[in-house]
Design a protein around this motif. Structure first.
Motif, mmCIF file in Angstrom:
data_model
loop_
_atom_site.group_PDB
_atom_site.id
_atom_site.type_symbol
_atom_site.label_atom_id
_atom_site.label_comp_id
_atom_site.label_asym_id
_atom_site.label_seq_id
_atom_site.Cartn_x
_atom_site.Cartn_y
_atom_site.Cartn_z
ATOM 1 N N LEU A 33 46.016 51.062 43.539
ATOM 2 C CA LEU A 33 46.071 49.824 44.315
ATOM 3 C C LEU A 33 47.432 49.145 44.149
ATOM 4 O O LEU A 33 48.036 48.673 45.132
ATOM 5 C CB LEU A 33 44.956 48.884 43.864
ATOM 6 N N LEU A 34 47.943 49.121 42.918
ATOM 7 C CA LEU A 34 49.267 48.540 42.678
ATOM 8 C C LEU A 34 50.358 49.364 43.344
ATOM 9 O O LEU A 34 51.320 48.806 43.894
ATOM 10 C CB LEU A 34 49.521 48.443 41.167
ATOM 11 N N MET A 35 50.242 50.693 43.323
ATOM 12 C CA MET A 35 51.247 51.531 43.970
ATOM 13 C C MET A 35 51.221 51.364 45.487
ATOM 14 O O MET A 35 52.264 51.402 46.145
ATOM 15 C CB MET A 35 51.025 53.003 43.609
ATOM 16 N N LEU A 36 50.040 51.148 46.044
ATOM 17 C CA LEU A 36 49.937 50.869 47.477
ATOM 18 C C LEU A 36 50.664 49.564 47.806
ATOM 19 O O LEU A 36 51.417 49.486 48.787
ATOM 20 C CB LEU A 36 48.468 50.778 47.885
ATOM 21 N N GLY A 37 50.445 48.531 46.986
ATOM 22 C CA GLY A 37 51.142 47.270 47.197
ATOM 23 C C GLY A 37 52.647 47.419 47.092
ATOM 24 O O GLY A 37 53.396 46.864 47.906
ATOM 25 N N LEU A 38 53.102 48.196 46.099
ATOM 26 C CA LEU A 38 54.533 48.439 45.940
ATOM 27 C C LEU A 38 55.103 49.133 47.172
ATOM 28 O O LEU A 38 56.167 48.754 47.678
ATOM 29 C CB LEU A 38 54.779 49.296 44.695
ATOM 30 N N GLY A 39 54.405 50.161 47.651
ATOM 31 C CA GLY A 39 54.892 50.896 48.814
ATOM 32 C C GLY A 39 54.990 50.019 50.043
ATOM 33 O O GLY A 39 55.983 50.078 50.788
ATOM 34 N N GLY B 71 51.871 59.345 47.807
ATOM 35 C CA GLY B 71 52.207 58.608 46.594
ATOM 36 C C GLY B 71 51.005 57.899 46.008
ATOM 37 O O GLY B 71 50.773 57.934 44.793
ATOM 38 N N VAL B 72 50.212 57.269 46.867
ATOM 39 C CA VAL B 72 49.013 56.565 46.398
ATOM 40 C C VAL B 72 47.947 57.550 45.925
ATOM 41 O O VAL B 72 47.321 57.349 44.878
ATOM 42 C CB VAL B 72 48.453 55.659 47.515
ATOM 43 N N LEU B 73 47.738 58.639 46.675
ATOM 44 C CA LEU B 73 46.712 59.608 46.294
ATOM 45 C C LEU B 73 47.051 60.287 44.968
ATOM 46 O O LEU B 73 46.162 60.493 44.123
ATOM 47 C CB LEU B 73 46.543 60.666 47.391
ATOM 48 N N GLN B 74 48.322 60.633 44.749
ATOM 49 C CA GLN B 74 48.689 61.251 43.468
ATOM 50 C C GLN B 74 48.549 60.255 42.326
ATOM 51 O O GLN B 74 48.211 60.633 41.201
ATOM 52 C CB GLN B 74 50.118 61.795 43.528
ATOM 53 N N ALA B 75 48.806 58.974 42.600
ATOM 54 C CA ALA B 75 48.589 57.955 41.571
ATOM 55 C C ALA B 75 47.116 57.793 41.239
ATOM 56 O O ALA B 75 46.762 57.345 40.144
ATOM 57 C CB ALA B 75 49.175 56.619 42.032
ATOM 58 N N ALA B 76 46.238 58.156 42.191
ATOM 59 C CA ALA B 76 44.798 57.977 42.016
ATOM 60 C C ALA B 76 44.102 59.196 41.430
ATOM 61 O O ALA B 76 42.872 59.183 41.284
ATOM 62 C CB ALA B 76 44.155 57.642 43.370
ATOM 63 N N MET B 77 44.842 60.256 41.102
ATOM 64 C CA MET B 77 44.212 61.473 40.606
ATOM 65 C C MET B 77 43.589 61.278 39.224
ATOM 66 O O MET B 77 43.962 60.384 38.481
ATOM 67 C CB MET B 77 45.236 62.615 40.552
ATOM 68 N N ALA B 78 42.669 62.154 38.899
ATOM 69 C CA ALA B 78 41.971 62.117 37.604
ATOM 70 C C ALA B 78 42.956 62.285 36.452
ATOM 71 O O ALA B 78 44.097 62.705 36.650
ATOM 72 C CB ALA B 78 40.940 63.243 37.563
ATOM 73 N N PRO B 79 42.548 61.947 35.222
ATOM 74 C CA PRO B 79 43.411 62.178 34.058
ATOM 75 C C PRO B 79 43.792 63.646 33.911
ATOM 76 O O PRO B 79 43.077 64.548 34.346
ATOM 77 C CB PRO B 79 42.539 61.716 32.881
ATOM 78 N N MET B 80 44.923 63.867 33.276
ATOM 79 C CA MET B 80 45.520 65.201 33.155
ATOM 80 C C MET B 80 44.909 65.997 32.002
ATOM 81 O O MET B 80 44.687 65.465 30.910
ATOM 82 C CB MET B 80 47.033 65.068 32.937
ATOM 83 N N VAL C 289 39.104 59.825 45.199
ATOM 84 C CA VAL C 289 40.316 60.236 45.920
ATOM 85 C C VAL C 289 40.049 60.408 47.421
ATOM 86 O O VAL C 289 40.832 59.915 48.247
ATOM 87 C CB VAL C 289 40.926 61.511 45.297
ATOM 88 N N PRO C 290 38.962 61.092 47.841
ATOM 89 C CA PRO C 290 38.658 61.110 49.287
ATOM 90 C C PRO C 290 38.447 59.716 49.868
ATOM 91 O O PRO C 290 38.808 59.457 51.012
ATOM 92 C CB PRO C 290 37.376 61.951 49.355
ATOM 93 N N LEU C 291 37.873 58.790 49.083
ATOM 94 C CA LEU C 291 37.718 57.422 49.575
ATOM 95 C C LEU C 291 39.069 56.743 49.785
ATOM 96 O O LEU C 291 39.283 56.055 50.794
ATOM 97 C CB LEU C 291 36.868 56.607 48.595
ATOM 98 N N TRP C 292 39.999 56.942 48.841
ATOM 99 C CA TRP C 292 41.354 56.430 49.022
ATOM 100 C C TRP C 292 41.988 57.015 50.270
ATOM 101 O O TRP C 292 42.639 56.321 51.051
ATOM 102 C CB TRP C 292 42.217 56.739 47.797
ATOM 103 N N SER C 293 41.818 58.320 50.451
ATOM 104 C CA SER C 293 42.391 58.982 51.627
ATOM 105 C C SER C 293 41.815 58.406 52.920
ATOM 106 O O SER C 293 42.547 58.171 53.896
ATOM 107 C CB SER C 293 42.117 60.492 51.557
ATOM 108 N N TYR C 294 40.523 58.147 52.922
ATOM 109 C CA TYR C 294 39.885 57.578 54.114
ATOM 110 C C TYR C 294 40.405 56.169 54.388
ATOM 111 O O TYR C 294 40.703 55.817 55.544
ATOM 112 C CB TYR C 294 38.369 57.542 53.884
ATOM 113 N N MET C 295 40.561 55.356 53.336
ATOM 114 C CA MET C 295 41.029 53.994 53.524
ATOM 115 C C MET C 295 42.489 53.939 53.979
ATOM 116 O O MET C 295 42.887 53.015 54.706
ATOM 117 C CB MET C 295 40.860 53.204 52.225
ATOM 118 N N LEU C 296 43.272 54.944 53.576
ATOM 119 C CA LEU C 296 44.681 54.975 53.990
ATOM 120 C C LEU C 296 44.851 55.449 55.421
ATOM 121 O O LEU C 296 45.947 55.355 55.962
ATOM 122 C CB LEU C 296 45.462 55.895 53.028
ATOM 123 N N GLY C 297 43.794 55.989 56.023
ATOM 124 C CA GLY C 297 43.862 56.342 57.433
ATOM 125 C C GLY C 297 44.472 57.707 57.685
ATOM 126 O O GLY C 297 44.960 58.370 56.784
#
Length: 296
Positions: free
Chosen positions: A228-234, A247-256, A288-296
Protein backbone atom coordinates in the motif's frame (compact mmCIF):
# COMPACT_ATOMS: atom_id res chain seq x y z
CA UNK A 1 -2.88 -20.03 -11.66
CA UNK A 2 -4.16 -23.59 -11.93
CA UNK A 3 -0.64 -24.88 -12.71
CA UNK A 4 0.70 -22.93 -9.73
CA UNK A 5 -1.84 -24.42 -7.34
CA UNK A 6 -1.43 -27.95 -8.72
CA UNK A 7 2.37 -27.90 -8.37
CA UNK A 8 2.23 -26.45 -4.86
CA UNK A 9 -0.39 -28.97 -3.74
CA UNK A 10 1.51 -31.84 -5.35
CA UNK A 11 4.63 -30.87 -3.41
CA UNK A 12 2.71 -30.84 -0.13
CA UNK A 13 1.13 -34.24 -0.83
CA UNK A 14 4.43 -35.83 -1.92
CA UNK A 15 6.18 -34.58 1.22
CA UNK A 16 3.44 -35.99 3.42
CA UNK A 17 2.55 -39.30 1.78
CA UNK A 18 5.14 -40.36 -0.82
CA UNK A 19 8.36 -40.42 1.27
CA UNK A 20 10.52 -38.50 -1.29
CA UNK A 21 14.27 -39.07 -1.25
CA UNK A 22 16.38 -36.99 1.10
CA UNK A 23 17.64 -33.80 -0.50
CA UNK A 24 14.97 -33.69 -3.23
CA UNK A 25 13.99 -30.09 -2.43
CA UNK A 26 17.64 -29.00 -2.35
CA UNK A 27 18.29 -30.70 -5.70
CA UNK A 28 15.28 -29.03 -7.31
CA UNK A 29 16.36 -25.68 -5.86
CA UNK A 30 19.82 -26.15 -7.39
CA UNK A 31 18.30 -26.62 -10.85
CA UNK A 32 15.97 -23.65 -10.42
CA UNK A 33 18.69 -21.28 -9.17
CA UNK A 34 21.55 -22.36 -11.44
CA UNK A 35 19.79 -23.39 -14.68
CA UNK A 36 16.12 -22.40 -14.97
CA UNK A 37 16.34 -18.92 -13.42
CA UNK A 38 19.41 -17.78 -15.43
CA UNK A 39 17.82 -19.17 -18.62
CA UNK A 40 14.61 -17.25 -17.93
CA UNK A 41 16.57 -14.06 -17.25
CA UNK A 42 18.64 -14.52 -20.42
CA UNK A 43 15.45 -14.98 -22.44
CA UNK A 44 13.44 -12.07 -21.02
CA UNK A 45 15.95 -9.28 -20.38
CA UNK A 46 17.02 -8.75 -24.05
CA UNK A 47 13.34 -8.03 -24.88
CA UNK A 48 13.02 -5.41 -22.15
CA UNK A 49 13.05 -1.82 -23.36
CA UNK A 50 14.64 0.74 -21.07
CA UNK A 51 12.13 2.88 -19.20
CA UNK A 52 13.15 5.75 -16.88
CA UNK A 53 10.54 4.48 -14.42
CA UNK A 54 12.36 1.17 -13.86
CA UNK A 55 13.98 2.70 -10.77
CA UNK A 56 10.63 2.12 -9.03
CA UNK A 57 10.98 -1.66 -9.34
CA UNK A 58 14.32 -1.60 -7.54
CA UNK A 59 13.79 1.04 -4.88
CA UNK A 60 10.49 -0.44 -3.69
CA UNK A 61 12.19 -3.69 -2.70
CA UNK A 62 14.76 -1.81 -0.65
CA UNK A 63 12.12 0.38 0.96
CA UNK A 64 10.11 -2.69 2.02
CA UNK A 65 13.24 -4.09 3.69
CA UNK A 66 14.32 -0.81 5.31
CA UNK A 67 10.78 -0.16 6.51
CA UNK A 68 10.66 -3.57 8.17
CA UNK A 69 14.08 -3.02 9.79
CA UNK A 70 13.04 0.32 11.30
CA UNK A 71 9.50 -0.71 12.31
CA UNK A 72 10.45 -3.94 14.05
CA UNK A 73 13.49 -2.45 15.76
CA UNK A 74 11.22 0.20 17.30
CA UNK A 75 8.44 -2.28 18.15
CA UNK A 76 10.92 -4.81 19.49
CA UNK A 77 12.57 -2.30 21.80
CA UNK A 78 9.19 -1.02 23.01
CA UNK A 79 7.80 -4.51 23.69
CA UNK A 80 10.98 -6.08 25.06
CA UNK A 81 11.58 -8.56 22.22
CA UNK A 82 14.84 -10.47 22.10
CA UNK A 83 17.42 -9.54 19.48
CA UNK A 84 16.75 -12.88 17.80
CA UNK A 85 13.05 -12.04 17.37
CA UNK A 86 13.77 -8.56 16.02
CA UNK A 87 16.20 -10.04 13.48
CA UNK A 88 13.70 -12.74 12.50
CA UNK A 89 10.87 -10.24 11.99
CA UNK A 90 13.10 -7.93 9.94
CA UNK A 91 14.19 -10.69 7.58
CA UNK A 92 10.81 -12.38 7.19
CA UNK A 93 8.79 -9.17 6.75
CA UNK A 94 11.42 -7.30 4.77
CA UNK A 95 12.39 -9.81 2.09
CA UNK A 96 9.83 -11.05 -0.43
CA UNK A 97 9.56 -14.31 -2.35
CA UNK A 98 9.90 -12.46 -5.64
CA UNK A 99 11.26 -15.42 -7.63
CA UNK A 100 10.04 -18.87 -6.50
CA UNK A 101 6.49 -17.60 -5.86
CA UNK A 102 6.71 -14.20 -7.52
CA UNK A 103 7.61 -15.34 -11.04
CA UNK A 104 4.79 -17.89 -11.35
CA UNK A 105 2.24 -15.44 -9.94
CA UNK A 106 3.37 -12.58 -12.18
CA UNK A 107 3.29 -14.76 -15.29
CA UNK A 108 -0.18 -16.03 -14.39
CA UNK A 109 -1.56 -12.57 -13.59
CA UNK A 110 0.35 -10.27 -15.96
CA UNK A 111 1.88 -12.41 -18.69
CA UNK A 112 5.42 -12.39 -20.08
CA UNK A 113 5.65 -8.60 -20.11
CA UNK A 114 4.95 -8.44 -16.41
CA UNK A 115 7.35 -11.31 -15.75
CA UNK A 116 10.20 -9.47 -17.51
CA UNK A 117 9.68 -6.46 -15.24
CA UNK A 118 9.44 -8.79 -12.26
CA UNK A 119 12.95 -10.07 -13.06
CA UNK A 120 14.31 -6.52 -12.68
CA UNK A 121 12.58 -6.07 -9.31
CA UNK A 122 13.85 -9.46 -8.14
CA UNK A 123 17.46 -9.37 -9.29
CA UNK A 124 18.35 -5.70 -8.81
CA UNK A 125 16.01 -5.11 -5.88
CA UNK A 126 15.14 -8.06 -3.68
CA UNK A 127 18.17 -10.24 -4.36
CA UNK A 128 20.62 -7.40 -3.63
CA UNK A 129 18.61 -6.55 -0.52
CA UNK A 130 19.02 -10.19 0.57
CA UNK A 131 22.71 -10.37 -0.28
CA UNK A 132 23.56 -7.06 1.40
CA UNK A 133 20.85 -6.14 3.89
CA UNK A 134 19.85 -9.69 4.78
CA UNK A 135 23.40 -10.76 5.50
CA UNK A 136 24.05 -7.62 7.57
CA UNK A 137 20.87 -8.02 9.64
CA UNK A 138 21.44 -11.73 10.30
CA UNK A 139 25.04 -11.04 11.36
CA UNK A 140 24.20 -8.05 13.56
CA UNK A 141 21.32 -9.70 15.45
CA UNK A 142 23.21 -12.96 15.92
CA UNK A 143 26.25 -11.16 17.32
CA UNK A 144 28.57 -11.85 14.37
CA UNK A 145 30.63 -9.48 12.24
CA UNK A 146 29.61 -9.19 8.56
CA UNK A 147 32.39 -9.48 5.98
CA UNK A 148 32.00 -6.95 3.11
CA UNK A 149 34.08 -9.04 0.69
CA UNK A 150 31.77 -12.05 1.10
CA UNK A 151 28.71 -9.85 0.51
CA UNK A 152 30.14 -8.41 -2.71
CA UNK A 153 31.19 -11.84 -4.00
CA UNK A 154 27.75 -13.24 -3.24
CA UNK A 155 26.14 -10.58 -5.43
CA UNK A 156 28.48 -10.64 -8.43
CA UNK A 157 28.78 -14.43 -8.63
CA UNK A 158 25.06 -15.25 -8.35
CA UNK A 159 24.10 -17.03 -11.61
CA UNK A 160 20.95 -15.01 -12.31
CA UNK A 161 22.78 -11.74 -11.61
CA UNK A 162 25.44 -12.69 -14.15
CA UNK A 163 22.65 -13.65 -16.57
CA UNK A 164 21.05 -10.23 -16.03
CA UNK A 165 24.24 -8.44 -17.11
CA UNK A 166 24.72 -10.82 -20.06
CA UNK A 167 21.08 -10.43 -21.13
CA UNK A 168 21.38 -6.64 -21.11
CA UNK A 169 24.42 -6.85 -23.42
CA UNK A 170 22.65 -9.29 -25.75
CA UNK A 171 19.67 -6.95 -25.90
CA UNK A 172 21.93 -4.03 -26.83
CA UNK A 173 23.35 -6.15 -29.67
CA UNK A 174 19.91 -6.98 -31.08
CA UNK A 175 18.79 -10.06 -29.14
CA UNK A 176 19.22 -13.82 -29.46
CA UNK A 177 18.93 -15.78 -32.71
CA UNK A 178 15.74 -17.85 -32.93
CA UNK A 179 17.16 -21.28 -31.95
CA UNK A 180 19.01 -19.90 -28.91
CA UNK A 181 15.91 -18.07 -27.70
CA UNK A 182 13.83 -21.24 -28.10
CA UNK A 183 16.29 -23.25 -25.99
CA UNK A 184 16.34 -20.61 -23.25
CA UNK A 185 12.54 -20.47 -23.26
CA UNK A 186 12.27 -24.26 -22.79
CA UNK A 187 14.81 -24.27 -19.95
CA UNK A 188 13.19 -21.26 -18.28
CA UNK A 189 9.77 -22.90 -18.50
CA UNK A 190 10.91 -25.51 -15.96
CA UNK A 191 11.12 -22.83 -13.26
CA UNK A 192 7.41 -22.55 -12.49
CA UNK A 193 6.53 -26.23 -11.87
CA UNK A 194 9.78 -27.11 -10.13
CA UNK A 195 9.92 -23.98 -7.95
CA UNK A 196 6.35 -24.37 -6.72
CA UNK A 197 6.74 -28.14 -6.24
CA UNK A 198 9.87 -27.45 -4.16
CA UNK A 199 8.01 -24.84 -2.09
CA UNK A 200 5.27 -27.41 -1.46
CA UNK A 201 7.82 -29.99 -0.29
CA UNK A 202 9.10 -27.56 2.35
CA UNK A 203 5.81 -25.96 3.34
CA UNK A 204 5.22 -26.37 7.07
CA UNK A 205 2.92 -24.66 9.54
CA UNK A 206 4.15 -24.95 13.14
CA UNK A 207 2.08 -22.61 15.29
CA UNK A 208 3.54 -22.14 18.73
CA UNK A 209 2.75 -20.15 21.82
CA UNK A 210 3.31 -16.41 21.59
CA UNK A 211 3.51 -16.41 17.79
CA UNK A 212 0.12 -14.87 16.99
CA UNK A 213 1.07 -11.21 17.44
CA UNK A 214 4.44 -11.39 15.62
CA UNK A 215 2.84 -13.43 12.82
CA UNK A 216 0.06 -10.87 12.35
CA UNK A 217 2.52 -7.96 12.40
CA UNK A 218 4.97 -9.56 9.96
CA UNK A 219 2.30 -10.54 7.42
CA UNK A 220 0.39 -7.31 7.97
CA UNK A 221 3.47 -5.39 6.87
CA UNK A 222 4.52 -7.73 4.06
CA UNK A 223 1.16 -8.46 2.44
CA UNK A 224 -0.78 -5.25 3.15
CA UNK A 225 1.01 -2.18 4.52
CA UNK A 226 4.20 -2.37 2.43
CA UNK A 227 2.49 -2.71 -0.98
CA UNK A 228 0.00 0.00 0.00
CA UNK A 229 2.86 2.39 0.82
CA UNK A 230 4.67 1.49 -2.41
CA UNK A 231 1.49 2.17 -4.37
CA UNK A 232 1.27 5.60 -2.74
CA UNK A 233 4.93 6.28 -3.53
CA UNK A 234 4.45 5.29 -7.17
CA UNK A 235 1.40 7.50 -7.61
CA UNK A 236 3.15 10.47 -5.98
CA UNK A 237 6.20 9.95 -8.20
CA UNK A 238 4.11 9.73 -11.37
CA UNK A 239 4.90 6.08 -12.03
CA UNK A 240 2.18 4.29 -13.98
CA UNK A 241 1.26 1.41 -16.22
CA UNK A 242 2.83 -2.01 -15.91
CA UNK A 243 5.86 -0.70 -13.98
CA UNK A 244 3.63 0.56 -11.16
CA UNK A 245 1.65 -2.69 -11.14
CA UNK A 246 4.67 -5.00 -11.01
CA UNK A 247 6.42 -2.85 -8.41
CA UNK A 248 3.42 -3.10 -6.10
CA UNK A 249 2.83 -6.81 -6.76
CA UNK A 250 6.48 -7.71 -6.06
CA UNK A 251 6.30 -5.67 -2.86
CA UNK A 252 3.22 -7.71 -1.89
CA UNK A 253 4.81 -11.14 -2.36
CA UNK A 254 5.05 -13.68 0.46
CA UNK A 255 8.14 -13.83 2.72
CA UNK A 256 11.29 -15.24 1.16
CA UNK A 257 12.42 -18.84 1.65
CA UNK A 258 16.07 -17.75 1.84
CA UNK A 259 15.19 -15.38 4.69
CA UNK A 260 13.87 -18.34 6.70
CA UNK A 261 17.09 -20.23 5.92
CA UNK A 262 19.13 -17.27 7.23
CA UNK A 263 17.04 -17.27 10.41
CA UNK A 264 17.76 -20.98 10.86
CA UNK A 265 21.49 -20.61 10.21
CA UNK A 266 21.87 -17.70 12.64
CA UNK A 267 19.43 -18.98 15.32
CA UNK A 268 16.97 -16.11 14.86
CA UNK A 269 13.82 -17.90 16.11
CA UNK A 270 13.57 -20.50 13.31
CA UNK A 271 10.13 -21.81 14.46
CA UNK A 272 8.62 -18.32 14.15
CA UNK A 273 10.35 -17.82 10.79
CA UNK A 274 8.89 -21.06 9.41
CA UNK A 275 5.40 -20.17 10.64
CA UNK A 276 5.60 -16.75 8.96
CA UNK A 277 6.95 -18.36 5.78
CA UNK A 278 4.29 -21.05 5.43
CA UNK A 279 1.38 -18.81 6.41
CA UNK A 280 2.63 -16.02 4.14
CA UNK A 281 2.92 -18.25 1.08
CA UNK A 282 -0.61 -19.59 1.50
CA UNK A 283 -2.13 -16.16 2.15
CA UNK A 284 -0.26 -14.57 -0.76
CA UNK A 285 -2.03 -16.90 -3.19
CA UNK A 286 -5.14 -14.91 -2.28
CA UNK A 287 -3.78 -11.44 -1.49
CA UNK A 288 -1.52 -11.01 -4.54
CA UNK A 289 -4.34 -11.76 -7.06
CA UNK A 290 -6.51 -9.32 -5.08
CA UNK A 291 -3.83 -6.64 -5.41
CA UNK A 292 -3.62 -7.39 -9.12
CA UNK A 293 -7.38 -7.06 -9.49
CA UNK A 294 -7.46 -3.75 -7.60
CA UNK A 295 -4.65 -2.34 -9.75
CA UNK A 296 -6.71 -3.00 -12.86
Amino acid sequence: MLLLLVCLTLGVLVARFAHPPMGLAQGLNWWVINIALPALVLELIPRLHFDPQLWFLVITQWLVFIGAAVAFRLLGNAWGWSRARIGCMTLMAGLGNTSFVGYPLLEALRGREGLALGVVADQLGCFVALAVGGVLVSAIYSGKTPRPREVVLRVITFPAFIALAAGAMVGALGGWPGPAEAILERLGATLVPLALFSVGLRLKLQFGGGQAAPLALALGWKLLAAPLLMLGLGLLAGVGGMVLTIGVLQAAMAPMISAAILCDQHHLEPPLANTILGSGILLSLVTVPLWSYMLG
